[in-house]
Write a protein that holds these residues in place. Structure first.
Motif, PDB file in Angstrom:
ATOM      1  N   GLN A  69       1.012  -1.126   0.410  1.00 52.41           N
ATOM      2  CA  GLN A  69      -0.191   0.219   0.123  1.00 52.41           C
ATOM      3  C   GLN A  69       0.707   0.900  -0.012  1.00 52.41           C
ATOM      4  OE1 GLN A  69      -2.262  -0.400   3.026  1.00 52.41           O
ATOM      5  NE2 GLN A  69      -3.911  -2.062   2.378  1.00 52.41           N
ATOM      6  N   THR A  70       1.711   1.495   1.197  1.00 52.90           N
ATOM      7  CA  THR A  70       2.519   2.454   1.164  1.00 52.90           C
ATOM      8  C   THR A  70       3.164   2.703  -0.712  1.00 52.90           C
ATOM      9  OG1 THR A  70       3.111   1.736   3.219  1.00 52.90           O
ATOM     10  CG2 THR A  70       4.875   3.103   2.459  1.00 52.90           C
ATOM     11  N   MET A  71       4.033   1.160  -1.359  1.00 51.08           N
ATOM     12  CA  MET A  71       4.370   1.465  -2.105  1.00 51.08           C
ATOM     13  C   MET A  71       3.413   1.901  -3.151  1.00 51.08           C
ATOM     14  SD  MET A  71       7.528   1.286  -3.790  1.00 51.08           S
ATOM     15  CE  MET A  71       7.482   0.970  -6.099  1.00 51.08           C
ATOM     16  N   GLN A  72       2.527   1.485  -3.364  1.00 47.95           N
ATOM     17  CA  GLN A  72       1.665   2.193  -4.516  1.00 47.95           C
ATOM     18  C   GLN A  72       0.983   3.866  -4.433  1.00 47.95           C
ATOM     19  OE1 GLN A  72      -0.024   1.036  -6.484  1.00 47.95           O
ATOM     20  NE2 GLN A  72       1.529  -0.946  -6.934  1.00 47.95           N
ATOM     21  N   GLN A  73       1.251   4.128  -2.817  1.00 50.88           N
ATOM     22  CA  GLN A  73       0.853   5.553  -3.310  1.00 50.88           C
ATOM     23  C   GLN A  73       2.242   6.465  -3.662  1.00 50.88           C
ATOM     24  OE1 GLN A  73       0.692   5.031   2.208  1.00 50.88           O
ATOM     25  NE2 GLN A  73      -0.630   7.131   1.786  1.00 50.88           N
ATOM     26  N   ILE A  74       3.852   5.685  -3.533  1.00 47.48           N
ATOM     27  CA  ILE A  74       4.181   6.079  -4.051  1.00 47.48           C
ATOM     28  C   ILE A  74       4.761   6.084  -5.515  1.00 47.48           C
ATOM     29  CG2 ILE A  74       7.030   5.909  -4.055  1.00 47.48           C
ATOM     30  CD1 ILE A  74       7.170   5.131  -1.146  1.00 47.48           C
ATOM     31  N   LEU A  75       4.065   4.917  -5.681  1.00 45.23           N
ATOM     32  CA  LEU A  75       4.383   4.894  -7.136  1.00 45.23           C
ATOM     33  C   LEU A  75       2.844   6.173  -7.672  1.00 45.23           C
ATOM     34  CD1 LEU A  75       4.094   1.104  -8.442  1.00 45.23           C
ATOM     35  CD2 LEU A  75       5.775   2.911  -9.053  1.00 45.23           C
ATOM     36  N   LYS A  76       2.080   6.314  -7.207  1.00 42.39           N
ATOM     37  CA  LYS A  76       0.984   7.212  -7.721  1.00 42.39           C
ATOM     38  C   LYS A  76       1.602   8.621  -7.614  1.00 42.39           C
ATOM     39  CE  LYS A  76      -3.559   9.368  -6.797  1.00 42.39           C
ATOM     40  NZ  LYS A  76      -4.284   9.800  -5.577  1.00 42.39           N
ATOM     41  N   ILE A  77       2.527   8.903  -6.562  1.00 41.78           N
ATOM     42  CA  ILE A  77       3.151  10.650  -6.516  1.00 41.78           C
ATOM     43  C   ILE A  77       3.674  10.651  -8.262  1.00 41.78           C
ATOM     44  CG2 ILE A  77       4.813  11.549  -5.115  1.00 41.78           C
ATOM     45  CD1 ILE A  77       3.680  10.622  -2.514  1.00 41.78           C
ATOM     46  N   LEU A  78       4.806   9.675  -7.615  1.00 40.60           N
ATOM     47  CA  LEU A  78       5.531   9.176  -8.972  1.00 40.60           C
ATOM     48  C   LEU A  78       4.970   9.561 -10.699  1.00 40.60           C
ATOM     49  CD1 LEU A  78       8.771   6.665  -7.711  1.00 40.60           C
ATOM     50  CD2 LEU A  78       8.805   9.266  -7.871  1.00 40.60           C
ATOM     51  N   GLN A  79       4.117   8.827 -11.128  1.00 35.69           N
ATOM     52  CA  GLN A  79       3.282   9.066 -11.770  1.00 35.69           C
ATOM     53  C   GLN A  79       2.939  10.457 -11.783  1.00 35.69           C
ATOM     54  OE1 GLN A  79       0.449   5.509 -11.705  1.00 35.69           O
ATOM     55  NE2 GLN A  79       1.597   4.605 -12.364  1.00 35.69           N
ATOM     56  N   GLU A  80       2.226  11.119 -10.958  1.00 38.13           N
ATOM     57  CA  GLU A  80       1.993  12.269 -11.208  1.00 38.13           C
ATOM     58  C   GLU A  80       2.775  13.430 -11.402  1.00 38.13           C
ATOM     59  OE1 GLU A  80       0.172  13.031  -7.041  1.00 38.13           O
ATOM     60  OE2 GLU A  80      -1.978  12.348  -7.484  1.00 38.13           O
ATOM     61  N   GLU A  81       4.202  13.091 -11.353  1.00 38.50           N
ATOM     62  CA  GLU A  81       5.022  14.017 -10.944  1.00 38.50           C
ATOM     63  C   GLU A  81       6.472  13.753 -13.010  1.00 38.50           C
ATOM     64  OE1 GLU A  81       6.438  16.618 -10.322  1.00 38.50           O
ATOM     65  OE2 GLU A  81       4.735  16.277  -7.912  1.00 38.50           O
ATOM     66  N   HIS A  82       5.014  12.694 -13.316  1.00 36.55           N
ATOM     67  CA  HIS A  82       5.605  11.712 -14.552  1.00 36.55           C
ATOM     68  C   HIS A  82       6.862  11.779 -14.681  1.00 36.55           C
ATOM     69  CE1 HIS A  82       2.781  14.064 -16.200  1.00 36.55           C
ATOM     70  NE2 HIS A  82       3.357  15.494 -15.504  1.00 36.55           N
ATOM     71  N   ILE A  83       7.542  10.800 -13.398  1.00 38.38           N
ATOM     72  CA  ILE A  83       8.621  10.059 -13.527  1.00 38.38           C
ATOM     73  C   ILE A  83       7.915   8.251 -13.980  1.00 38.38           C
ATOM     74  CG2 ILE A  83      10.685   8.707 -12.573  1.00 38.38           C
ATOM     75  CD1 ILE A  83      11.174  11.482 -11.704  1.00 38.38           C
ATOM     76  N   GLU A  84       9.189   8.436 -15.461  1.00 38.67           N
ATOM     77  CA  GLU A  84       8.876   6.946 -16.047  1.00 38.67           C
ATOM     78  C   GLU A  84       8.734   6.028 -14.759  1.00 38.67           C
ATOM     79  OE1 GLU A  84       9.917   6.521 -20.109  1.00 38.67           O
ATOM     80  OE2 GLU A  84      10.242   9.087 -19.732  1.00 38.67           O
ATOM     81  N   ASP A  85       8.977   4.452 -15.474  1.00 45.12           N
ATOM     82  CA  ASP A  85       8.987   3.251 -14.585  1.00 45.12           C
ATOM     83  C   ASP A  85      10.754   3.110 -14.507  1.00 45.12           C
ATOM     84  OD1 ASP A  85       6.815   3.202 -13.816  1.00 45.12           O
ATOM     85  OD2 ASP A  85       5.912   1.733 -15.382  1.00 45.12           O
ATOM     86  N   LYS A  86      10.740   3.403 -15.786  1.00 40.05           N
ATOM     87  CA  LYS A  86      12.192   3.056 -15.771  1.00 40.05           C
ATOM     88  C   LYS A  86      13.282   3.443 -14.659  1.00 40.05           C
ATOM     89  CE  LYS A  86      13.332   6.156 -19.789  1.00 40.05           C
ATOM     90  NZ  LYS A  86      13.515   5.914 -21.293  1.00 40.05           N
ATOM     91  N   PHE A  87      12.526   4.757 -14.388  1.00 41.18           N
ATOM     92  CA  PHE A  87      13.629   5.105 -13.824  1.00 41.18           C
ATOM     93  C   PHE A  87      13.544   5.133 -11.931  1.00 41.18           C
ATOM     94  CE2 PHE A  87      13.292   7.995 -17.168  1.00 41.18           C
ATOM     95  CZ  PHE A  87      14.936   8.086 -17.314  1.00 41.18           C
ATOM     96  N   LEU A  88      12.668   3.896 -11.999  1.00 44.83           N
ATOM     97  CA  LEU A  88      12.762   3.455 -11.002  1.00 44.83           C
ATOM     98  C   LEU A  88      12.993   2.157 -10.223  1.00 44.83           C
ATOM     99  CD1 LEU A  88      10.774   3.751  -8.074  1.00 44.83           C
ATOM    100  CD2 LEU A  88       8.964   2.837  -9.536  1.00 44.83           C
ATOM    101  N   LYS A  89      13.803   1.935  -9.295  1.00 41.84           N
ATOM    102  CA  LYS A  89      13.933   0.876  -9.035  1.00 41.84           C
ATOM    103  C   LYS A  89      14.120  -0.149  -6.971  1.00 41.84           C
ATOM    104  CE  LYS A  89      19.003  -0.546 -10.091  1.00 41.84           C
ATOM    105  NZ  LYS A  89      19.893  -0.278 -10.037  1.00 41.84           N
ATOM    106  N   THR A  90      13.683  -1.346  -7.979  1.00 44.51           N
ATOM    107  CA  THR A  90      14.015  -2.027  -6.360  1.00 44.51           C
ATOM    108  C   THR A  90      14.768  -2.394  -5.635  1.00 44.51           C
ATOM    109  OG1 THR A  90      11.291  -2.329  -6.143  1.00 44.51           O
ATOM    110  CG2 THR A  90      13.060  -3.664  -4.565  1.00 44.51           C
ATOM    111  N   ILE A  91      15.977  -1.856  -4.429  1.00 44.59           N
ATOM    112  CA  ILE A  91      17.517  -2.207  -4.481  1.00 44.59           C
ATOM    113  C   ILE A  91      16.811  -3.487  -2.942  1.00 44.59           C
ATOM    114  CG2 ILE A  91      18.503  -0.139  -5.618  1.00 44.59           C
ATOM    115  CD1 ILE A  91      18.327   0.501  -2.554  1.00 44.59           C
ATOM    116  N   SER A  92      15.996  -3.190  -2.538  1.00 41.05           N
ATOM    117  CA  SER A  92      15.905  -3.925  -1.155  1.00 41.05           C
ATOM    118  C   SER A  92      14.855  -4.251  -1.488  1.00 41.05           C
ATOM    119  CB  SER A  92      17.163  -3.987  -0.021  1.00 41.05           C
ATOM    120  OG  SER A  92      16.239  -2.928   0.667  1.00 41.05           O
ATOM    121  N   LEU A  93      13.969  -5.867  -0.864  1.00 41.00           N
ATOM    122  CA  LEU A  93      13.168  -5.947   0.048  1.00 41.00           C
ATOM    123  C   LEU A  93      13.305  -6.721   0.903  1.00 41.00           C
ATOM    124  CD1 LEU A  93       9.705  -6.203  -0.199  1.00 41.00           C
ATOM    125  CD2 LEU A  93      10.222  -8.154  -2.219  1.00 41.00           C
TER     126      LEU A  93
END
Length: 149
Positions: A69-93
Motif C-alpha cells: 500500500q505504501t509502494m502504491q502511494q509512492i507510485l501514484k506520486i511518481l506518476q503525477e510527477e511524470h517519472i517513468e517506470d524505468k527510473f524506479l528500481k527496487t534495491i532491497s526487499l
C-alpha cells in the motif's frame, strides 16, 4: 578563483616539474608529474533518491500488504510527477521477524516487511522545482524514510 589564475598555477607547476626533473644532466625519464588543487562548479541535471519504508504486523501477509500500500502511494506520486517506470528500481526487499527485548527476554512483535527503492529524477536544469515537489509529497507518507539524496 578565476580560470586564468588556475591555468597559470597549473602551467607554472608543469614547467617547474619539467625543469627540475634533470638536475645533474642525466638522461631524463619520459614522465611528468604535476599536482594542484582545482574547483569545478556544475549545475546538477539529475537527482537520485533512496526511499525506504517498513511495516510490522502480526503476520508476514499483513506486513507485505501494508508495504504494498505504501509502494502504491509512492507510485501514484511518481506518476503525477511524470517519472517513468524505468527510473524506479527496487534495491532491497526484506521480510523479517521483529523482536524486542524486555527484561532480558526476547519478545516477538510480529513480522516486518521492508522495501528500499531508488528513484532517478532527470531534467533538473529545466525543472528544478520538480525534485522539491516530489520530496514534499513523499515525506507526507507515514513510515517513509528518504536517504542518500
Amino acid at each position: 578563483m578565476n580560470k586564468k589564475f588556475l591555468t597559470g598555477i597549473v602551467f607554472s607547476l608543469l614547467l617547474f616539474s619539467l625543469t627540475s626533473c634533470n638536475p645533474n644532466g642525466q638522461e631524463s625519464q619520459d614522465s611528468a608529474s604535476v599536482s594542484g588543487i582545482g574547483t569545478v562548479l556544475a549545475q546538477p541535471d539529475m537527482v537520485l533518491i533512496n526511499i525506504s519504508f517498513s511495516h510490522t504486523s502480526p503476520t508476514t501477509k499483513e506486513a507485505k500488504k501494508a508495504a504494498e500500500q505504501t509502494m502504491q502511494q509512492i507510485l501514484k506520486i511518481l506518476q503525477e510527477e511524470h517519472i517513468e517506470d524505468k527510473f524506479l528500481k527496487t534495491i532491497s526487499l526484506n521480510y523479517d521477524v521483529e523482536y524486542e527485548y524486555r527484561n532480558l527476554r526476547r519478545v516477538l512483535l510480529g513480522q516486518r516487511a521492508q522495501q528500499t527503492i531508488v528513484v532517478t529524477v532527470n531534467d533538473m536544469i529545466n525543472a528544478p522545482e520538480r525534485f522539491s515537489s516530489i520530496l514534499d509529497k513523499i515525506t507526507t507518507i507515514d513510515k517513509v524514510e528518504v536517504q542518500n539524496i
